[in-house]
Structure formats: C-alpha cells, structure tokens
Scaffold this active site. Structure first.
Site, short mmCIF file in Angstrom:
data_model
loop_
_atom_site.label_atom_id
_atom_site.label_comp_id
_atom_site.label_asym_id
_atom_site.label_seq_id
_atom_site.Cartn_x
_atom_site.Cartn_y
_atom_site.Cartn_z
N ARG A 1 11.82 -6.10 5.20
CA ARG A 1 11.70 -4.65 4.97
C ARG A 1 12.69 -3.86 5.81
NH1 ARG A 1 6.12 -1.64 5.61
NH2 ARG A 1 6.08 -2.73 7.58
N ARG B 1 11.71 -1.86 10.91
CA ARG B 1 10.63 -1.11 11.58
C ARG B 1 10.25 -1.85 12.85
NH1 ARG B 1 5.28 0.53 8.21
NH2 ARG B 1 4.06 -0.70 9.68
N ARG C 1 -0.40 -8.47 13.65
CA ARG C 1 -0.96 -7.49 12.70
C ARG C 1 -1.78 -8.20 11.62
NH1 ARG C 1 4.39 -4.90 10.83
NH2 ARG C 1 3.13 -3.82 9.28
N LYS D 1 0.84 -1.22 0.00
CA LYS D 1 0.00 0.00 0.00
C LYS D 1 0.86 1.25 0.00
CE LYS D 1 -1.90 -0.90 4.02
NZ LYS D 1 -1.25 -2.19 4.37
N ARG E 1 -9.59 1.33 8.31
CA ARG E 1 -9.23 -0.03 8.70
C ARG E 1 -10.33 -0.72 9.46
NH1 ARG E 1 -3.25 0.77 8.84
NH2 ARG E 1 -2.42 -1.30 9.11
P1 AP5 Z 1 4.85 -1.56 1.94
O1 AP5 Z 1 4.59 -0.74 0.73
O2 AP5 Z 1 5.49 -0.90 3.11
O3 AP5 Z 1 3.50 -2.30 2.39
P2 AP5 Z 1 2.30 -1.76 3.22
O4 AP5 Z 1 1.10 -2.45 2.70
O5 AP5 Z 1 2.28 -0.26 3.24
O6 AP5 Z 1 2.69 -2.36 4.64
P3 AP5 Z 1 2.72 -1.71 6.07
O7 AP5 Z 1 3.42 -2.72 6.93
O8 AP5 Z 1 3.29 -0.34 6.07
O9 AP5 Z 1 1.20 -1.66 6.37
P4 AP5 Z 1 0.52 -1.65 7.70
O10 AP5 Z 1 -0.87 -1.47 7.24
O11 AP5 Z 1 0.75 -2.80 8.59
O12 AP5 Z 1 1.23 -0.44 8.46
P5 AP5 Z 1 0.77 1.05 8.81
O13 AP5 Z 1 1.96 1.88 8.82
O14 AP5 Z 1 -0.41 1.44 7.98
O15 AP5 Z 1 5.69 -2.84 1.47
C1 AP5 Z 1 6.15 -3.79 2.42
C2 AP5 Z 1 7.53 -4.35 1.98
O16 AP5 Z 1 7.37 -5.07 0.76
C3 AP5 Z 1 8.55 -3.24 1.69
O17 AP5 Z 1 9.82 -3.70 2.04
C4 AP5 Z 1 8.46 -3.05 0.17
O18 AP5 Z 1 9.65 -2.57 -0.35
C5 AP5 Z 1 8.12 -4.46 -0.29
N1 AP5 Z 1 7.29 -4.52 -1.49
C6 AP5 Z 1 6.28 -3.66 -1.83
N2 AP5 Z 1 5.71 -4.05 -2.99
C7 AP5 Z 1 6.37 -5.19 -3.37
C8 AP5 Z 1 6.24 -6.08 -4.48
N3 AP5 Z 1 5.30 -5.88 -5.43
N4 AP5 Z 1 7.07 -7.13 -4.55
C9 AP5 Z 1 8.02 -7.35 -3.59
N5 AP5 Z 1 8.21 -6.53 -2.53
C10 AP5 Z 1 7.38 -5.47 -2.41
O19 AP5 Z 1 0.20 0.85 10.29
C11 AP5 Z 1 1.05 0.58 11.38
C12 AP5 Z 1 0.26 0.61 12.67
O20 AP5 Z 1 -0.30 1.94 12.88
C13 AP5 Z 1 -0.95 -0.33 12.73
O21 AP5 Z 1 -0.58 -1.64 13.12
C14 AP5 Z 1 -1.82 0.38 13.78
O22 AP5 Z 1 -1.35 0.15 15.09
C15 AP5 Z 1 -1.60 1.87 13.44
N6 AP5 Z 1 -2.58 2.38 12.47
C16 AP5 Z 1 -2.30 2.90 11.24
N7 AP5 Z 1 -3.43 3.26 10.61
C17 AP5 Z 1 -4.46 2.95 11.44
C18 AP5 Z 1 -5.87 3.06 11.33
N8 AP5 Z 1 -6.45 3.54 10.25
N9 AP5 Z 1 -6.62 2.63 12.37
C19 AP5 Z 1 -6.06 2.15 13.51
N10 AP5 Z 1 -4.71 2.00 13.66
C20 AP5 Z 1 -3.92 2.41 12.64
#
Ligand code: AP5
Length: 223
Positions: free
Chosen positions: A129, A160, A171, A15, A90
């Site tokens: 990552r 991270r 998660r 994402k 979410r």
């Molecule tokens: P990446 O692009 O970082 O993937 P992502 O889907 O963004 O994964 P995240 O881990 O950032 O998502 P998340 O939803 O858990 O975290 P968030 O920060 O939102 O890619 C991942 C890896 O794969 C990278 O190394 C990338 O290079 C690689 N990659 C990408 N595409 C690829 C491909 N096609 N092929 C191979 N490799 C690839 O949330 C973190 C925390 O914040 C949550 O757990 C929660 O506690 C809180 N939070 C955030 N938003 C909310 C909300 N709306 N409500 C409540 N809590 C929230």
C-alpha cells in the site's frame, strides 16, 4: 430512515477503499477513525498526539477517545441522512456506545458489513500500500494505470507508518483478539452481512452494494 453503515474487516480488508466509494456514490460522509486520528496528528491536536504511540505500535487507541471522536462527528448536520463508518467500532465497548448513539438519533438501524479476506492477502496488500504524503488518501485501487503520484492532488506516494511488516503483524493479532469478537456481537442482527473481499475491487463493490441495499430493505432504511 437513514442509511447507517459500518464497514468491518481486518487491516487491509478494503474498508477504507470501499467506504469512500460507497459514501461518495450515496452522498454520505465517510467517518474513518484512523483517518481522523492521522489528520489530528498532522495538525498537532492533543488527543491524536497522545494516541500516536499506540498507533505506531499497532495497538488500539482508548475506547473513550475514539467514542468521543465519533459522537462529535455523527452530531454534525451532514451525518443526519446517514453515514459510513470505517474502522469503528473495534471493540465491544465501542459497539455498545455506538448502539446508544444510534438509538438516541432514532434514525434507522445499523447495517453491518464484514469484509472477509485471508490473512496472507492482507499482509500482501499492506506491504504494497502507498498513501499520498500530502492528502493522506490511498493510491487509487480502481485506477489500473497509477503513475506513482496521488490521483487526487499529485502528491508523492509513501508507505503508511504502521504498514511496516512488524507493526502489520501486531495489528492483525490485535484484530483477531479484540475486533473479531464483534462479529459475534452483530451476527444475529437481520442487518448483518458478510462480503468476500478477496476479489477485484469492482466485484467487491458490486457485492457490497447488493448486500447493503438488501439489508436496508429488511431494516427499513433509505438506500
Ligand atoms: P484499505 O482500503 O486501505 O483497507 P483497510 O481495511 O481500510 O485497511 P487499513 O489498514 O486502513 O485498516 P486499519 O483498520 O488497520 O487502519 P485504520 O486507519 O482504521 O486497503 C488496503 C490496501 O489494499 C490498499 O493499498 C488498497 O488499495 C488495496 N485494496 C483494497 N481493496 C482491494 C482489493 N479488492 N483487491 C486488491 N487490493 C485492494 O486504523 C489505524 C490505527 O488507528 C489502528 O491500528 C489504531 O491504532 C487506531 N484506531 C483507528 N480506529 C480505532 C478505533 N475504533 N479504536 C481504537 N483504535 C483505533
């Protein structure tokens, strides 16, 4: 009409990677609730600091807190032509709140893209990552010859905090239980699309661009 995009998908689906690229190419702001919370923790903001324990355990932050963050961010002038949301909504409660905000803006429908990737691949990606310790961005997956330093600012690449294997599994569980029901919430909308995220980033990007442009033409948004 604006181009209002939600990138959905489990942790590690890509994402953040695709949201940043798409937003850059279309001149729109990316709004990542995870990034905003992590920045807030670094800067010592009370709301983010209160959320930190939940984030560290892989749990979701309270709906009202993330909705307040997004409402404030969407009210800024740079989001007037549209936006790309990453990691929000979410929960169904967050999705309902977003529908109300979008209705008040009166600036086009939401385009919802669900990026689908098998769980085994998600675990593999999150274990590998690395993010920049200085600016917080992912090591660039579009660059094939990453030298071990941040491509943007040269900062050191680190794991991270919530990419620890135990937290990753939590998660993924939370995503299954709480965020997957959102697919049902959006599925019947004419602007809902699904993309295969288990391909090379460039191919995912191409598929995303195609489905978003298609959904925008159905929904009347400016792509
Ligand atoms: P990446 O692009 O970082 O993937 P992502 O889907 O963004 O994964 P995240 O881990 O950032 O998502 P998340 O939803 O858990 O975290 P968030 O920060 O939102 O890619 C991942 C890896 O794969 C990278 O190394 C990338 O290079 C690689 N990659 C990408 N595409 C690829 C491909 N096609 N092929 C191979 N490799 C690839 O949330 C973190 C925390 O914040 C949550 O757990 C929660 O506690 C809180 N939070 C955030 N938003 C909310 C909300 N709306 N409500 C409540 N809590 C929230």
């Amino acid at each position: 009409m604006g181009l209002n995009v939600i990138m959905m998908g489990p942790p590690g689906a890509g994402k953040g990677t695709q949201a940043a690229r798409f937003a850059r190419e279309r001149g729109l702001p990316t709004i990542s609730t995870g990034d905003i919370l992590r920045e807030g923790i670094k800067e010592g903001r009370p709301l983010a600091l209160a959320a930190k324990a939940k984030m560290d355990r892989g749990e979701l932050v309270d709906d009202e807190d993330v909705v307040a963050i997004v409402r404030e961010r969407l009210a800024r002038p740079d989001a007037a032509p549209g936006f790309v949301l990453d990691g929000f909504p979410r929960t169904v409660a967050q999705a309902r709140a977003l529908d109300r905000i979008v209705e008040q803006r009166g600036n086009g429908p939401l385009i919802v893209v669900d990026i689908v990737v098998p769980e085994q691949e998600l675990v593999r990606r999150l274990a590998g990552r690395r993010i920049c310790s200085k600016c917080g961005t992912n090591a660039e997956p579009f660059a094939s010859d990453s030298p071990g330093a941040c491509a943007r600012c040269g900062g050191e690449l680190v794991q991270r905090a919530d990419d620890d294997q135990r937290v990753v599994l939590e998660r993924l569980k939370v995503d299954q239980r709480t965020t997957r029901p959102l697919v049902e919430y959006y599925r019947d909308r004419p602007t809902f699309r699904v993309v295969n995220g288990a391909q090379a980033p460039e191919r995912v990007a191409h598929e995303l661009d195609t489905v978003i442009d298609d959904a925008a033409s159905v929904g009347g948004a400016v792509a």
